[in-house]
Design a protein around this motif. Structure first.
Motif, short mmCIF file in Angstrom:
data_model
loop_
_atom_site.label_atom_id
_atom_site.label_comp_id
_atom_site.label_asym_id
_atom_site.label_seq_id
_atom_site.Cartn_x
_atom_site.Cartn_y
_atom_site.Cartn_z
N GLN A 175 3.84 1.52 -1.34
CA GLN A 175 4.38 1.72 -2.68
C GLN A 175 3.36 2.41 -3.58
OE1 GLN A 175 5.74 -2.67 -2.79
NE2 GLN A 175 7.03 -1.69 -4.30
N VAL A 176 2.11 1.96 -3.48
CA VAL A 176 1.06 2.54 -4.32
C VAL A 176 0.77 3.98 -3.91
CG1 VAL A 176 -1.39 2.39 -4.90
CG2 VAL A 176 0.00 0.31 -4.82
N ARG A 201 6.89 2.45 -9.06
CA ARG A 201 6.55 1.63 -10.21
C ARG A 201 7.70 1.43 -11.19
NH1 ARG A 201 1.22 0.28 -11.98
NH2 ARG A 201 0.30 0.72 -9.96
N TRP A 218 0.94 7.58 -5.80
CA TRP A 218 -0.20 8.50 -5.89
C TRP A 218 0.22 9.92 -5.48
CZ3 TRP A 218 -5.50 6.42 -3.67
CH2 TRP A 218 -5.87 5.25 -4.35
N LEU A 250 0.85 -1.19 0.00
CA LEU A 250 0.00 0.00 0.00
C LEU A 250 0.88 1.24 0.00
CD1 LEU A 250 -2.93 0.94 -0.06
CD2 LEU A 250 -2.80 1.21 2.41
N GLY A 299 -10.24 12.95 -3.01
CA GLY A 299 -9.94 12.98 -4.44
C GLY A 299 -8.96 14.11 -4.74
N VAL A 300 -8.36 14.06 -5.92
CA VAL A 300 -7.43 15.12 -6.32
C VAL A 300 -8.15 16.46 -6.28
CG1 VAL A 300 -6.06 15.99 -8.25
CG2 VAL A 300 -6.02 13.56 -7.71
N TRP A 330 -3.98 6.94 2.26
CA TRP A 330 -4.88 6.31 1.30
C TRP A 330 -6.32 6.77 1.56
CZ3 TRP A 330 -7.26 0.89 1.86
CH2 TRP A 330 -7.66 0.36 0.63
N PHE A 331 -6.73 6.73 2.85
CA PHE A 331 -8.09 7.16 3.20
C PHE A 331 -8.32 8.61 2.79
CE2 PHE A 331 -9.27 4.08 6.93
CZ PHE A 331 -9.01 3.00 6.11
N LYS A 341 2.47 11.60 -8.03
CA LYS A 341 1.71 12.10 -9.18
C LYS A 341 0.88 13.32 -8.79
CE LYS A 341 1.45 7.79 -11.73
NZ LYS A 341 0.59 6.75 -12.29
N LEU A 342 0.32 13.25 -7.60
CA LEU A 342 -0.50 14.38 -7.13
C LEU A 342 0.29 15.68 -7.16
CD1 LEU A 342 -3.18 15.29 -5.64
CD2 LEU A 342 -1.95 14.86 -3.51
N LEU A 357 -6.70 10.56 0.58
CA LEU A 357 -6.69 10.84 -0.86
C LEU A 357 -7.94 10.32 -1.55
CD1 LEU A 357 -2.96 10.25 -1.91
CD2 LEU A 357 -4.16 12.42 -1.55
N ARG A 358 -8.48 9.22 -1.04
CA ARG A 358 -9.68 8.69 -1.66
C ARG A 358 -10.91 9.49 -1.27
NH1 ARG A 358 -10.07 2.32 -1.25
NH2 ARG A 358 -11.84 2.80 -2.60
#
Lengths: 484, 484
Positions: free
Chosen positions: B100-101, B119, B105, B98, B353-354, B346-347, B108-109, B349-350
């Motif tokens: 790494q992902v 990646r 994110w 998680l 959202g961007v 993770w929570f 990129k953000l 950002l989801r």
């Protein structure tokens, strides 16, 4: 998210944690996933639009789910509700003061002398910001180096040496890597149960001083990770009395909490620690009922930490700090900010009491004694070292009648057999996870008890699994030798 | 504690957090307690017998209570329910993957180049185990030193120098203290808004090389703590191209999250970061909606971290690590274990959202623009530097007609007045807490917006308080001068 949405999602989180704990017994102990499983399951970029919290919680359940005392979870929950950078006393007085109190509680619980208490204003204890004993070790080496260089201004960094033993946790090597300093791992012997004796230390000091090297810190261990070995700190303390520039740090990351029970204090060399150690570290998140993480460090002289680490820029100056009224823990460790970790320790010590805490430790030792008695009674297995508190190190014996091959020794055959057994039990059972270790070239398995919910029946089940795997592993190993 | 007791105590915890957030508006922003309040209120030793959890929770309410996004609290709650030492991939695959992902994110953000992504398998990002950017800085210096010494085997530790500017956060000085290395803070100028220019760096390198010193890392900043200053990374990158042994690290602990909005990327020197930086750090717990702590570090080459920090003892070897299939994050930072910090990121950002994340950043900048316009329109105050994103640095002007005393300069009088003002506003209001800073001997106050719940009315209220305190502080200051 508004407050009512949070309440709903919060209740849901509590319910899911309850479900998870209720199902623990039936879950595999080792993760069943393959590398990349999650990387592949998740999108490569964050979502553009906001997602619903139910969806997020479902994904946690589905993708993440993976144990500690429930009191500790509550401590962490309360802790993360508090915005608490902890830069200094003023930004978080409760964080600072609760930690001072709780660290004194823990010191008393495990029998540390009054000179390690925050209350005395000279020594004191701090929960390290790092999650593990590695940071404590780096901090200690930084403080020891600063003191050494102060007292020996001609010393060159290239000549400084960190002393460990071959059984010291990798934290010693890591401290050397981080600080760019030489590390010398002193050899230990099986006949002393892998603990360092004073003579070996004296000999190493003689050799190193002769070649112009300057050992400045010795990291002793009570309860090594590999086998629970205990260095002979009484002898080591006597040797170091002749070398007052060398700092004695005692790492008892795993075993320290056992000193809560008076009957284990002699085994844990508590008297020598109180007499000789400049610093002492233990982790309450291993066997001490506190959930990850709570890595603790005590020092005889807080000045040694602050002299080495104090950085107070203008925007962090406060009148309380300038007046010397308060402890600013940031100068006791590597980082600047800190989490409110003392909260969960406070919750756990209150909910269990000293009585309950001791009961938990004694149960762990008793369960390991039970395991060790099963090994001793078995014709197929043997203990490699005397069981240490809640840890046993054991291996399969060679089947009787095995003929050694050319170039093979009893040890190499034993290692080969035990590696085959370890590979098999790791692959065929998701109910047990045995970590391996090497003790002076001897491959062995470790069995450690420490979780709050482990009962005698679990030890018996584990033993059944170990025996079953051993039978087939041995048969296959013998068959392969015959074919070869 | 059994599961049903935990459920009850957990609901109670959620309810109390809700009550706390509902009451936030009416609470003082600075703690009202005196040093020792808690040490005195608590017993000196842990309780012998177990206590009831209700009693414990009441004490939290009474003694501890003292803000962040509610999503982050839920992330931490889920995180602490998971026993997750994170030593290696096998012990916690979800924690590793998680992260790494989520680090991809975040990269990129904020517009980091593909070479910083996990990646790609060469560079990558890691959430540091330390709570703050201090660890990232130490890790970077360790990796930079290891690389430098590899490429220059004759280099002596005594000759190595860490470069910062006078505006770099104290993390630079602390890294020097921890590693025992010299730190040189390059001077910056008000006319360049306290950002370092290429010429100053070139000059320093010339001087240091002439005296046999070996600068091996430069810590640049985008958005200093003091005044939000931005080093000229385009010029610095050009200078460092001639010195490929020197590692360029960019610390953007506070301002990095603003790069989520394309319109701030030029200001934040994103192009130069992507072109020249070996490593880049930012903290999502400051202005990025994630509760404390989430300190992130990206590197162009993960090998530089693992070459410097890899320690893999036998008991941590796994077949996945040996096969090179997985990332073992312990070799990317100082500690061994790690918490499951990616969960809350993770929570957040989801849930946002961007789109929602950018909205939050833009609101912070707009509120600070509003504050700056109030300062500009005031006859009594002035901005000391151009506002940087969500941060303004300001001070009181000297009242018109003030006659300087002997030995006094305009600057010393201004500093004296502003210190008097700062002392007063700190003492008389529990509704505002202004931190001070020194910019090249100029005492100033900082006003920063970043919390999710800050609205225009709060900025207006703060401005009213500042004006009111300023009036009385100025009158008193003038009266004292007349009497003297």
């Amino acid at each position: 998210m508004d407050i009512e949405e949070f309440r709903k999602a919060g209740y849901q989180a509590i319910d899911r944690i309850c479900d998870y704990y209720a199902s623990l017994q039936n879950r595999p102990v080792v993760s069943q996933v393959q590398p990349g499983y999650l990387v592949d399951a998740l999108p490569a970029s964050p979502p553009e639009q906001a997602e619903d919290f139910d969806t997020i919680a479902d994904d946690f359940q589905k993708l993440i789910i993976p144990a500690c005392s429930l009191e500790g979870i509550l401590g962490d929950l309360y802790s993360s509700s508090v915005s608490n950078p902890g830069f200094n006393w003023l930004s978080s007085p409760a964080c600072t003061e609760l930690e001072q109190v709780v660290m004194d509680w823990c010191a008393k619980l495990i029998g540390l002398g009054d000179h390690f208490l925050n209350r005395n204003g000279i020594g004191g204890g701090v929960i390290q910001e790092q999650t593990t004993a590695s940071e404590a070790c780096i901090v200690v080496c930084v403080a020891a180096r600063a003191r050494y260089v102060r007292e020996n201004p001609d010393a060159k960094l290239e000549d400084l040496v960190i002393y460990t033993t071959t059984q010291t946790h990798s934290l010693g090597v890591k401290a050397g890597l981080v600080l760019g300093l030489e590390v010398r791992a002193l050899p230990v012997k099986p006949e002393y149960e892998y603990g360092l004796r004073g003579d070996a230390l004296r000999q190493a000091l003689k050799e190193d001083h002769a070649r112009g090297k300057r050992p400045f810190v010795f990291i002793g261990t009570v309860g090594t990770t590999s086998s629970g070995a205990v260095d002979n700190l009484e002898e080591i303390g006597q040797v170091l009395k002749e070398h007052p520039c060398i700092w004695l740090h005692v790492d008892s990351a795993w075993a320290g909490v056992a000193m809560a029970c008076p009957e284990y204090r002699e085994y844990g060399k508590l008297d020598a620690i109180n007499k000789y150690a400049e610093s002492y570290g233990t982790n309450f998140h291993k066997w001490g009922l506190v959930n990850f993480d709570a890595s603790m460090l005590w020092v005889k002289s807080r000045r040694n930490l602050t002299d080495a680490l104090d950085v107070t820029p203008e925007f962090l100056r406060t009148k309380q700090h300038d007046a010397g009224l308060v402890v600013d823990y940031r100068n006791w460790h590597l980082g600047l900010g800190r989490r409110f970790r003392s909260l969960k320790v406070w919750f756990v010590l209150r909910r269990y009491g000293v009585e309950g805490f001791r009961k938990h430790i004694r149960e762990g030792v008793a369960l390991n004694e039970h395991f060790a008695s099963l090994v001793r009674a078995s014709p197929d297995f043997e203990l490699v070292t005397t069981p240490s508190l809640a840890l046993s190190v054991f291996r399969l014996k060679l089947p009787s009648g095995v003929v050694l091959k050319e170039q093979e020794t009893t040890l190499s055959a034993l290692n080969d057999l035990n590696r085959a057994f370890h590979t098999r039990i790791s692959a065929e059972s998701d109910k047990i996870f045995l970590t391996q270790t090497m003790l002076n070239n001897t491959f062995c398995m470790r069995f450690a008890v420490g979780a709050q919910r482990t009962k005698r029946e679990h030890v018996d089940q584990a033993w059944q699994l170990i025996q079953a795997s051993a039978r087939t592993a041995r048969e296959d190993w013998l068959a392969k030798r015959t074919r070869a």
